[in-house]
Design a protein around this motif. Structure first.
Motif, PDB file in Angstrom:
ATOM      1  N   PHE A 118      38.201  53.867 -25.205  1.00 45.40           N
ATOM      2  CA  PHE A 118      37.234  53.485 -24.182  1.00 45.40           C
ATOM      3  C   PHE A 118      37.706  53.734 -22.748  1.00 45.40           C
ATOM      4  CE2 PHE A 118      34.731  50.398 -21.690  1.00 45.40           C
ATOM      5  CZ  PHE A 118      33.458  50.825 -22.019  1.00 45.40           C
ATOM      6  N   PRO A 119      38.913  53.326 -22.349  1.00 42.84           N
ATOM      7  CA  PRO A 119      39.318  53.598 -20.956  1.00 42.84           C
ATOM      8  C   PRO A 119      39.436  55.100 -20.658  1.00 42.84           C
ATOM      9  CG  PRO A 119      41.121  52.587 -22.175  1.00 42.84           C
ATOM     10  CD  PRO A 119      39.914  52.560 -23.068  1.00 42.84           C
ATOM     11  N   VAL A 120      39.758  55.883 -21.656  1.00 47.74           N
ATOM     12  CA  VAL A 120      39.812  57.340 -21.484  1.00 47.74           C
ATOM     13  C   VAL A 120      38.400  57.863 -21.211  1.00 47.74           C
ATOM     14  CG1 VAL A 120      40.366  59.528 -22.626  1.00 47.74           C
ATOM     15  CG2 VAL A 120      41.844  57.528 -22.963  1.00 47.74           C
ATOM     16  N   LEU A 121      37.429  57.371 -21.961  1.00 44.04           N
ATOM     17  CA  LEU A 121      36.044  57.769 -21.764  1.00 44.04           C
ATOM     18  C   LEU A 121      35.587  57.428 -20.346  1.00 44.04           C
ATOM     19  CD1 LEU A 121      33.391  58.908 -22.939  1.00 44.04           C
ATOM     20  CD2 LEU A 121      32.881  56.577 -23.728  1.00 44.04           C
ATOM     21  N   LEU A 122      35.936  56.238 -19.878  1.00 42.86           N
ATOM     22  CA  LEU A 122      35.548  55.850 -18.518  1.00 42.86           C
ATOM     23  C   LEU A 122      36.183  56.768 -17.477  1.00 42.86           C
ATOM     24  CD1 LEU A 122      35.756  51.956 -18.703  1.00 42.86           C
ATOM     25  CD2 LEU A 122      33.701  53.394 -18.789  1.00 42.86           C
ATOM     26  N   THR A 123      37.438  57.120 -17.672  1.00 42.78           N
ATOM     27  CA  THR A 123      38.122  58.025 -16.751  1.00 42.78           C
ATOM     28  C   THR A 123      37.448  59.390 -16.735  1.00 42.78           C
ATOM     29  OG1 THR A 123      40.218  56.854 -17.028  1.00 42.78           O
ATOM     30  CG2 THR A 123      40.336  59.121 -16.214  1.00 42.78           C
ATOM     31  N   LYS A 124      37.082  59.871 -17.900  1.00 44.92           N
ATOM     32  CA  LYS A 124      36.406  61.171 -17.969  1.00 44.92           C
ATOM     33  C   LYS A 124      35.002  61.095 -17.375  1.00 44.92           C
ATOM     34  CE  LYS A 124      39.209  63.284 -21.426  1.00 44.92           C
ATOM     35  NZ  LYS A 124      39.258  64.319 -22.425  1.00 44.92           N
ATOM     36  N   TRP A 125      34.339  59.964 -17.546  1.00 39.60           N
ATOM     37  CA  TRP A 125      33.029  59.789 -16.928  1.00 39.60           C
ATOM     38  C   TRP A 125      33.164  59.839 -15.406  1.00 39.60           C
ATOM     39  CZ3 TRP A 125      29.287  55.126 -18.196  1.00 39.60           C
ATOM     40  CH2 TRP A 125      28.006  55.409 -17.696  1.00 39.60           C
ATOM     41  N   ALA A 126      34.227  59.273 -14.876  1.00 40.96           N
ATOM     42  CA  ALA A 126      34.459  59.284 -13.432  1.00 40.96           C
ATOM     43  C   ALA A 126      34.527  60.715 -12.900  1.00 40.96           C
ATOM     44  CB  ALA A 126      35.749  58.543 -13.094  1.00 40.96           C
ATOM     45  N   GLY A 127      34.920  61.668 -13.734  1.00 41.80           N
ATOM     46  CA  GLY A 127      35.001  63.058 -13.327  1.00 41.80           C
ATOM     47  C   GLY A 127      33.681  63.791 -13.379  1.00 41.80           C
ATOM     48  N   GLN A 128      32.636  63.139 -13.876  1.00 44.55           N
ATOM     49  CA  GLN A 128      31.311  63.764 -13.945  1.00 44.55           C
ATOM     50  C   GLN A 128      30.696  63.812 -12.548  1.00 44.55           C
ATOM     51  OE1 GLN A 128      29.521  64.637 -17.007  1.00 44.55           O
ATOM     52  NE2 GLN A 128      31.591  64.518 -17.777  1.00 44.55           N
ATOM     53  N   LYS A 129      29.885  64.804 -12.307  1.00 48.05           N
ATOM     54  CA  LYS A 129      29.159  64.879 -11.051  1.00 48.05           C
ATOM     55  C   LYS A 129      27.928  63.997 -11.141  1.00 48.05           C
ATOM     56  CE  LYS A 129      30.662  69.447  -9.841  1.00 48.05           C
ATOM     57  NZ  LYS A 129      30.329  70.824  -9.564  1.00 48.05           N
ATOM     58  N   ARG A 130      27.595  63.379 -10.029  1.00 48.77           N
ATOM     59  CA  ARG A 130      26.376  62.566  -9.972  1.00 48.77           C
ATOM     60  C   ARG A 130      25.180  63.458 -10.224  1.00 48.77           C
ATOM     61  NH1 ARG A 130      24.173  58.545  -5.263  1.00 48.77           N
ATOM     62  NH2 ARG A 130      22.076  58.444  -6.069  1.00 48.77           N
ATOM     63  N   THR A 131      24.292  62.978 -11.062  1.00 54.47           N
ATOM     64  CA  THR A 131      23.098  63.731 -11.418  1.00 54.47           C
ATOM     65  C   THR A 131      21.882  62.893 -11.063  1.00 54.47           C
ATOM     66  OG1 THR A 131      24.326  64.642 -13.261  1.00 54.47           O
ATOM     67  CG2 THR A 131      21.961  64.934 -13.294  1.00 54.47           C
ATOM     68  N   ASN A 132      20.896  63.498 -10.460  1.00 54.19           N
ATOM     69  CA  ASN A 132      19.641  62.781 -10.166  1.00 54.19           C
ATOM     70  C   ASN A 132      18.495  63.440 -10.856  1.00 54.19           C
ATOM     71  OD1 ASN A 132      20.579  60.683  -8.619  1.00 54.19           O
ATOM     72  ND2 ASN A 132      20.412  61.838  -6.718  1.00 54.19           N
TER      73      ASN A 132
END
Length: 132
Positions: A118-132
């Protein structure tokens, strides 16, 4: 008369079960999750679904991603398509998160439990670009 519900029972069980499973993780990693608030999309569609704050968006996004990942691993491609349409409903990270779960957690078997991943997933999510 027989009572009948037309529903995707796999998604229902995986979705609702994931809420129960990740609730303690959401609490434990609240600071890390809150640091990702810049990723929240502005969406009238989400507001109509009563998704009006970051914690609720995270909870629903993660649960939908887990269910989508389970669909990809256990069901035919046709079953996956309905869940992918939900991205148009404002859950713009669902597909990317599901892909991470399948690739990093399911396929590598590097993490003994989803809790460990789970914390790895959150870290990788942080690397996603904001999408609208």
């Amino acid at each position: 008369m027989e009572l009948f519900f037309e529903a995707d029972l796999n998604n229902l069980v995986w979705h609702e079960g994931s809420h129960i499973y990740i609730n303690p993780l959401l609490s434990r990693y609240r600071a890390q999750i809150d640091s990702l608030v810049h990723l929240v999309p502005a969406s009238e569609v989400l507001t109509r679904q009563n998704i009006t704050d970051w914690p609720h968006f995270v909870d629903e996004s993660l649960v939908r991603a887990i269910s989508l990942a389970l669909h990809r691993v256990h069901l035919p491609a046709q079953a996956v398509q309905q869940l992918l349409r939900e991205q148009k409903g404002g859950f713009v990270y669902t597909d990317a998160l599901a892909e991470l779960i399948v690739a990093d957690y399911v396929q590598t078997r590097r993490y003994p439990t989803f809790e460990a991943y789970f914390p790895v997933l959150l870290t990788k999510w942080a690397g996603q670009k904001r999408t609208n």
